[in-house]
Each structure stands twice: as C-alpha cells, then as structure tokens.
Design a protein around this motif. Sequence first.
Motif, mmCIF file in Angstrom:
data_model
loop_
_atom_site.group_PDB
_atom_site.id
_atom_site.type_symbol
_atom_site.label_atom_id
_atom_site.label_comp_id
_atom_site.label_asym_id
_atom_site.label_seq_id
_atom_site.Cartn_x
_atom_site.Cartn_y
_atom_site.Cartn_z
ATOM 1 N N ASP A 139 0.793 -1.322 0.059
ATOM 2 C CA ASP A 139 -0.135 0.215 -0.196
ATOM 3 C C ASP A 139 0.937 1.288 0.016
ATOM 4 O OD1 ASP A 139 -2.461 -1.307 -0.162
ATOM 5 O OD2 ASP A 139 -2.458 -1.419 1.958
ATOM 6 N N ARG A 140 2.040 1.359 0.080
ATOM 7 C CA ARG A 140 3.069 2.137 -0.172
ATOM 8 C C ARG A 140 2.786 3.464 0.772
ATOM 9 N NH1 ARG A 140 6.189 -0.457 -3.520
ATOM 10 N NH2 ARG A 140 5.592 -1.326 -5.331
ATOM 11 N N GLU A 141 2.456 4.505 0.390
ATOM 12 C CA GLU A 141 2.422 5.848 1.139
ATOM 13 C C GLU A 141 1.294 5.790 1.973
ATOM 14 O OE1 GLU A 141 4.286 8.254 1.020
ATOM 15 O OE2 GLU A 141 5.575 7.057 -0.317
ATOM 16 N N TYR A 142 0.247 4.941 1.835
ATOM 17 C CA TYR A 142 -0.949 4.729 2.881
ATOM 18 C C TYR A 142 -0.279 3.937 4.031
ATOM 19 C CZ TYR A 142 -5.019 3.278 5.059
ATOM 20 O OH TYR A 142 -6.028 2.819 5.925
ATOM 21 N N ALA A 143 0.469 3.089 3.640
ATOM 22 C CA ALA A 143 1.211 2.261 4.904
ATOM 23 C C ALA A 143 2.237 3.089 5.755
ATOM 24 C CB ALA A 143 1.972 1.004 4.222
ATOM 25 N N VAL A 144 2.819 4.124 5.097
ATOM 26 C CA VAL A 144 3.721 4.826 5.796
ATOM 27 C C VAL A 144 3.045 5.953 6.653
ATOM 28 C CG1 VAL A 144 5.483 6.848 5.205
ATOM 29 C CG2 VAL A 144 5.549 4.481 3.793
ATOM 30 N N HIS A 145 1.880 6.470 6.075
ATOM 31 C CA HIS A 145 1.193 7.524 6.607
ATOM 32 C C HIS A 145 0.590 6.616 8.032
ATOM 33 C CE1 HIS A 145 -1.647 10.567 7.865
ATOM 34 N NE2 HIS A 145 -2.575 9.591 7.798
ATOM 35 N N ALA A 146 0.095 5.401 7.606
ATOM 36 C CA ALA A 146 -0.347 4.674 8.966
ATOM 37 C C ALA A 146 0.685 4.471 9.972
ATOM 38 C CB ALA A 146 -1.338 3.374 8.531
ATOM 39 N N ALA A 147 1.784 4.071 9.682
ATOM 40 C CA ALA A 147 2.760 3.808 10.595
ATOM 41 C C ALA A 147 3.353 5.047 11.089
ATOM 42 C CB ALA A 147 4.113 3.393 9.685
ATOM 43 N N ARG A 148 3.459 6.272 10.608
ATOM 44 C CA ARG A 148 3.725 7.438 11.117
ATOM 45 C C ARG A 148 2.993 7.859 12.213
ATOM 46 N NH1 ARG A 148 6.470 10.364 5.958
ATOM 47 N NH2 ARG A 148 8.570 9.461 6.028
ATOM 48 N N THR A 149 1.657 7.771 11.897
ATOM 49 C CA THR A 149 0.436 8.296 12.615
ATOM 50 C C THR A 149 0.497 7.280 14.068
ATOM 51 O OG1 THR A 149 -0.896 8.892 10.762
ATOM 52 C CG2 THR A 149 -2.040 8.363 12.749
ATOM 53 N N PHE A 150 0.653 5.973 13.651
ATOM 54 C CA PHE A 150 0.709 5.019 14.883
ATOM 55 C C PHE A 150 1.870 5.303 15.872
ATOM 56 C CE2 PHE A 150 2.370 1.765 17.258
ATOM 57 C CZ PHE A 150 1.340 0.965 17.701
ATOM 58 N N ARG A 151 3.062 5.727 15.149
ATOM 59 C CA ARG A 151 4.085 6.181 16.150
ATOM 60 C C ARG A 151 3.844 7.484 16.732
ATOM 61 N NH1 ARG A 151 7.803 3.725 11.403
ATOM 62 N NH2 ARG A 151 7.813 1.852 11.852
#
Length: 152
Positions: A130-142
């Motif tokens: 999911d590329r950018e969506y996954a990066v955004h979700a991981a950053r939000t999680f952190r």
Amino acid sequence: MTEAPSQQWELEARPRKSAKYAVGVAALLVIVHTTLGILLRTGNTGVFFQRVDQFAMIAIGCGMAAGVLLLTRPRIKVGAQGVLVRNLVTEKLIPWDLVRGLSFSPGSSWARVELPDDEYVPVMAIQSNDREYAVHAARTFRSLEQKYAAAS
C-alpha cells in the motif's frame, strides 16, 4: 471481542490494494463456478451430472470466494485505550503498557506491533504494497504511541 460504542479511535487503517484484489478474485470465482455449474449438464461427456452437482459447483465457488474475502477483514484501530488489531479471524486489544513499537521486518509484507519478550502481533492492515498509505499509517501510529505509551 466487542468494542463499546463510546470508544474513540484516532487511527483506523485497513489494507487497500489487497482488499481490492480480493473482491475481484472473489467475484471471478463466483462467476466462473456459476457458469460451470450452469453448463455442467449441457454437453454429453459420458458422465451424467445431476442438478445437485450443479448446485455443488456453485456452492464451491461461493465458499472459495468467502475464503478469499477474509483478506478484506484486517483492521487496526489506535486510541487512548490501546491498539485493537484484527487480522483474518482474530481480534486483540493490546493495552499501551505492552506496546513496544511498530515495525516492518526486512522483506515482510505487513507491519507488526512489538511486545515485551521479543513477542509481536502481526498487523495485516498495514501492508507494504500500500506504499504511501502504509507509511502514513505507521507514522500516525508512532505519533499516537508517543502520546499514549508515555502516559501509561
């Protein structure tokens, strides 16, 4: 595990690309098996198919489609109460005092929530394809982890 209606989640993520593919494959399975089921009795092949065989062919296609649709089920919800991870068939609420981070192992398809003692819970909702969506979700999680894990 059911969640209370009053719970507020600040992050809710689910797989995007694999869910689209799963819906397409499930539809194709139903179409193909229904077509085969209908055409099963039209030709003379030397085998005598009955109506129950036609229904069985369609039911097999529907069962396979239901199995493929399990890939649309993963979710992760993050809020003050913790991290709720739902994968194919399981759902687990992880309190913040057990969360040690979110990581992607080298070559892995999805993220995982790190727990104490080198344990982890796979998070199929955050997938590398999911590329950018996954990066955004991981950053939000952190960022939510910094907010809530420090408070617990």
